[in-house]
Design a protein around this motif. Structure first.
Motif, mmCIF file in Angstrom:
data_model
loop_
_atom_site.group_PDB
_atom_site.id
_atom_site.type_symbol
_atom_site.label_atom_id
_atom_site.label_comp_id
_atom_site.label_asym_id
_atom_site.label_seq_id
_atom_site.Cartn_x
_atom_site.Cartn_y
_atom_site.Cartn_z
ATOM 1 N N THR A 64 -13.537 -24.030 1.754
ATOM 2 C CA THR A 64 -14.709 -23.193 2.046
ATOM 3 C C THR A 64 -16.024 -23.851 1.643
ATOM 4 O O THR A 64 -16.984 -23.886 2.433
ATOM 5 N N ASN A 65 -16.091 -24.371 0.442
ATOM 6 C CA ASN A 65 -17.353 -24.970 -0.008
ATOM 7 C C ASN A 65 -17.717 -26.208 0.804
ATOM 8 O O ASN A 65 -18.896 -26.472 1.053
ATOM 9 N N ARG B 85 -21.426 -28.511 4.936
ATOM 10 C CA ARG B 85 -21.710 -29.093 6.241
ATOM 11 C C ARG B 85 -22.633 -28.181 7.058
ATOM 12 O O ARG B 85 -23.542 -28.658 7.749
ATOM 13 N N PHE B 86 -22.365 -26.880 6.967
ATOM 14 C CA PHE B 86 -23.223 -25.931 7.683
ATOM 15 C C PHE B 86 -24.665 -26.025 7.179
ATOM 16 O O PHE B 86 -25.622 -26.028 7.952
ATOM 17 N N GLN B 87 -24.817 -26.108 5.863
ATOM 18 C CA GLN B 87 -26.162 -26.169 5.303
ATOM 19 C C GLN B 87 -26.868 -27.489 5.655
ATOM 20 O O GLN B 87 -28.093 -27.555 5.659
ATOM 21 N N LYS B 88 -26.087 -28.482 5.965
ATOM 22 C CA LYS B 88 -26.657 -29.782 6.305
ATOM 23 C C LYS B 88 -27.101 -29.851 7.758
ATOM 24 O O LYS B 88 -28.200 -30.351 8.059
ATOM 25 N N ASP B 89 -26.258 -29.364 8.695
ATOM 26 C CA ASP B 89 -26.602 -29.494 10.110
ATOM 27 C C ASP B 89 -26.694 -28.165 10.858
ATOM 28 O O ASP B 89 -26.900 -28.140 12.071
ATOM 29 N N GLY B 90 -26.499 -27.034 10.154
ATOM 30 C CA GLY B 90 -26.694 -25.735 10.770
ATOM 31 C C GLY B 90 -25.613 -25.286 11.733
ATOM 32 O O GLY B 90 -25.832 -24.360 12.520
ATOM 33 N N LYS B 91 -24.447 -25.910 11.694
ATOM 34 C CA LYS B 91 -23.363 -25.501 12.585
ATOM 35 C C LYS B 91 -22.020 -25.826 11.948
ATOM 36 O O LYS B 91 -21.942 -26.422 10.879
ATOM 37 N N GLY B 92 -20.945 -25.408 12.634
ATOM 38 C CA GLY B 92 -19.607 -25.674 12.134
ATOM 39 C C GLY B 92 -18.892 -24.408 11.701
ATOM 40 O O GLY B 92 -19.509 -23.361 11.463
ATOM 41 N N ILE C 100 -15.125 -18.155 10.336
ATOM 42 C CA ILE C 100 -16.362 -17.696 10.976
ATOM 43 C C ILE C 100 -17.195 -18.896 11.408
ATOM 44 O O ILE C 100 -17.009 -20.015 10.917
ATOM 45 N N GLU C 101 -18.070 -18.667 12.343
ATOM 46 C CA GLU C 101 -19.057 -19.677 12.704
ATOM 47 C C GLU C 101 -20.154 -19.678 11.644
ATOM 48 O O GLU C 101 -20.637 -18.610 11.247
#
Length: 496
Positions: free
Chosen positions: A310-311, A316-323, A368-369
């Motif tokens: 999860t972390n 990765r989401f916080q880095k590129d806004g997706k995933g 989740i997205e």
């Protein structure tokens, strides 16, 4: 009348004298070159074959031959170094024998210039020795194949360089000297040989076939939409090389890594074999199977499965806004059993199981997205007992917390929720408690984030034995800031 007779007499005498002189010169030219003969720019009239030969030798100039090879290499064959000499006598004598000495007068009417090659001679053994000294024949011959490694794994390089064929070079140079050529181009491919496969080359190629087959093994693990497969770069790291021989021989079994002390050899898992071989740089069993380190395979599976932790997903989401963000339904936060997935992967490699296996996510797990979190959200990491509030990609508030008591079965449930209400100065009531709190953010039914002034410590493993009834207990000073910052509707992700 008398004067006319005298004139006739003088004319007759002159003609007779001329004829006599012409005939005498014809006899003179019987064993020598007739009038007006030039050979190789040398005037040879009146000279016999020996005299003309000596004269031509003295005027002959041939200092050597320039040979050009591929790649711009050139070499000068010095005529003096091979005792080069040219004899013209045979050709000169043939010319004298074929001429009509009494037809020498015709030479006034036509040119008698001649060019002859002569008979070149030289020391062929000296020439062979001289040509052998050319550095293009002293290049160390490379193997036909060379095994190399880069970031993508092992690969085989074929040597396409060609080497100069000495015999072909020598014969062509020898012929050029006999023809008195000044230049000779031997850069054509036909003068060069491709590297020939030796027994060592064939053995290396056979070894590479085994390496390549391993590097392209068909085994994969799928978790959600994520597929983990072993690329050649990974498999190449599993192969036991001579540098790792001692470590592999003494590697002991370990509960932390069930692959420790074990190796894959063909379709079998075994301890390090008593009988082994070394092929090039690789360690094999007695049957020639390259050994693969099971401990490294276990590390590979663990590292790659951690990609969906999860972390890791959140980062990765916080880095590129997706995933995607995977969330485990287990209270320990585990999405998979690493040892079980390792065993499944080994079975895939050996052919004892399907080529691809899928991880069964624990009950209540979900995916989740990342974009569902939006630009403002709260993360409650219950495994690390830490809360973080993000806005516009930046962390605004973070602090340690205490969540539901897992020892009493009151663990805070995982899930993606939203702040559904805010209360100030309220009493929380349950079957066996009534607690006053200053700030409350409702998250999921009766579960919310609130201050807990009755606690002096937060974080650590307090939640396992002295946790809440399910709410997220927070220090007062941080809870006040969070309450003042967050509005209803902000997403809250609860996970272990």
């Amino acid at each position: 009348m008398k004067k006319r007779k005298i004139l006739y007499f003088l004319l007759a005498f002159s003609i007779a004298a001329f004829c006599a002189l012409y005939v005498l010169l014809g006899f003179y030219y019987t064993d020598s070159f007739t009038y007006g003969i030039w050979i190789n720019k040398v005037y040879c009239t009146g000279k016999n074959a020996d005299e003309a030969n000596l004269e031509l030798k003295n005027h002959s100039f041939f200092n050597g031959l320039v040979v050009t090879a591929a790649g711009g290499h050139s070499y000068f064959v010095d005529s003096n170094m091979v005792d080069f000499n040219v004899d013209y006598r045979d050709e000169l004598q043939q010319m004298i024998d074929k001429q009509n000495p009494f037809a020498w007068g015709l030479n006034f009417l036509k040119s008698r210039d001649r060019e002859i090659v002569g008979n070149p001679t030289f020391n062929e053994e000296k020439l062979r020795y001289l040509v052998q000294s050319w550095d293009i024949f002293n290049i160390e011959k490379k193997d036909l194949y060379e095994l190399k490694k880069n970031d993508e794994g092992y690969y085989l390089v074929e040597n396409t360089e060609k080497t100069a064929n000495f015999d072909k070079f020598y014969e062509n140079i020898k012929a050029a000297l006999y023809n008195k050529q000044y230049t000779l181009d031997l850069s054509d491919d036909s003068m060069y040989d491709s590297a020939a496969a030796t027994e060592d080359d064939l053995n290396l190629y056979s070894l590479y076939e085994k390496i390549d087959e391993l590097q392209n093994l068909k085994a994969a693990i799928k978790i959600g939409d994520v597929r983990i497969s072993a690329k050649p770069s990974a498999v190449s790291q599993w192969m036991v090389t001579i540098d790792e021989l001692t470590r592999a021989q003494i590697e002991a079994e370990s509960q932390d890594n069930p692959g420790k002390g074990l190796f894959l050899a063909g379709d079998k898992v075994t301890t390090f074999p008593e009988k082994y071989k070394v092929e090039e740089n690789f360690v094999t069993d007695e049957n020639g199977n390259i050994l693969l380190s099971c401990s490294k395979i276990h590390d590979f599976i663990e590292k790659n499965l951690s990609y969906v932790d999860t972390n890791s997903c959140i980062e990765r989401f916080q880095k590129d806004g997706k995933g995607l963000i995977f969330v485990s339904g287990n209270k320990d936060g585990k999405l998979y059993d690493i040892d079980k997935e390792y065993e499944s992967f080994i079975e895939s490699v050996t052919g004892a199981g399907p080529a691809e296996t899928e991880v069964d996510l624990p009950g209540k797990s979900f995916v989740i997205e990342g974009k569902e979190l939006g630009k403002e959200y709260i993360l409650v990491d219950m495994g690390n007992q830490h809360l973080s509030y993000y806005k516009n990609g930046k962390i605004k508030i973070e602090y340690d917390i205490v969540t539901g008591n897992t020892g009493l079965g009151r663990g805070t449930p995982v899930g993606l929720f939203h702040v559904y209400n805010k209360r100030y100065h309220t009493i929380l009531r349950g079957v066996d408690y009534a607690s006053y709190v200053n700030y409350w953010l409702g998250v999921n039914k009766g579960i919310g984030i609130h201050d807990a002034t009755w606690r002096s410590q937060f974080g650590g493993e307090i939640y396992k034995h002295s946790g809440s009834h399910g709410c997220i207990n927070s220090p007062l000073e941080f809870m006040q800031k969070l309450y003042e910052s967050v509005e209803v509707g902000v997403p809250v992700l609860l996970y272990y």
